[in-house]
Design an enzyme around this catalytic site. Structure first.
Site, PDB file in Angstrom:
ATOM      1  N   CYS A 232       3.860   2.428  11.018  1.00 18.49           N
ATOM      2  CA  CYS A 232       3.033   3.142  10.047  1.00 18.49           C
ATOM      3  C   CYS A 232       2.488   4.420  10.667  1.00 18.49           C
ATOM      4  CB  CYS A 232       1.864   2.263   9.606  1.00 18.49           C
ATOM      5  SG  CYS A 232       2.331   0.795   8.699  1.00 18.49           S
TER       6      CYS A 232
ATOM      7  N   CYS B 290       3.639  -0.926   0.610  1.00 18.88           N
ATOM      8  CA  CYS B 290       4.909  -1.623   0.425  1.00 18.88           C
ATOM      9  C   CYS B 290       5.999  -0.577   0.582  1.00 18.88           C
ATOM     10  CB  CYS B 290       4.950  -2.256  -0.956  1.00 18.88           C
ATOM     11  SG  CYS B 290       6.211  -3.514  -1.110  1.00 18.88           S
TER      12      CYS B 290
ATOM     13  N   CYS C  50       4.393  -6.182   1.613  1.00 19.45           N
ATOM     14  CA  CYS C  50       5.803  -6.561   1.715  1.00 19.45           C
ATOM     15  C   CYS C  50       6.162  -6.680   3.186  1.00 19.45           C
ATOM     16  CB  CYS C  50       6.722  -5.601   0.970  1.00 19.45           C
ATOM     17  SG  CYS C  50       7.084  -4.049   1.755  1.00 19.45           S
TER      18      CYS C  50
END
Length: 178
Positions: free
Chosen positions: A99, A15, A91
């Site tokens: 990422c 998140c 989220c």
């Protein structure tokens, strides 16, 4: 005789702030994973502390809080980090972010839930938002842990994980994140 027990699988919940949703998911999997999973959580822009209401709700529902801390996902992208088998974004903003490259090519899915840390209303209403996040994770995680990990191929497992993420309480990833 060689040990026939399946290896423990590493799961990372992501998140943005790593202060509530991912922390709650980590705690639930820690307790409800039957010793078959090692749970972690992290954030792209960690708050630096776990939301006190998240900790209080976890404790009130008898989930472990020891060792929970808000931390960067960079801790899990390095060569000395545990190799993840699964990475779940919880989220919507984190789902839209780029990422790090995770060692080991983990299977990933989006399991978005509303952010309880931004809930408004009375103190009870705000606390109920955290309880609702806990309830959603308590519903999703047993479905995940019951999957036949050793018999599903990667594509089938990915499909099943995405279906879990679309279950009751699901939010949608943001597409406007740079």
């Amino acid at each position: 005789m060689p040990d026939q027990s399946p290896r423990v699988l590493n799961v990372l919940f992501l998140c943005t702030g790593n202060s509530a949703r991912s922390i709650i998911a980590e705690s639930v999997l820690r307790q409800d994973g039957g010793g078959r999973f090692r749970a972690f959580s992290a954030g792209s822009q960690p708050q630096g502390e776990v939301h006190p209401t998240a900790l209080r709700v976890l404790e009130n529902f008898h989930y472990p809080t020891d060792g929970l801390r808000s931390k960067s996902w960079d801790e899990f992208a390095g060569a000395d980090a545990p190799v993840m088998d699964f990475v779940f974004t919880v989220c919507d903003q984190a789902a839209g972010e780029t990422c790090p490259l995770w060692p080991g090519q983990p299977i990933s899915a989006h399991w978005g839930v509303p952010d309880p840390a931004v809930a408004t209303g009375t103190g009870l209403e705000r606390e109920m938002a955290f309880i609702d996040t806990l309830r959603i994770m308590k519903n999703r995680i047993p479905v995940f842990t019951a999957l036949p990990m050793t018999t599903l191929n990667r594509a089938s497992l990915t499909t099943r994980l995405r279906e879990i993420g679309q279950s009751e309480g699901a939010t949608q990833p943001r597409t406007d994140v740079a």
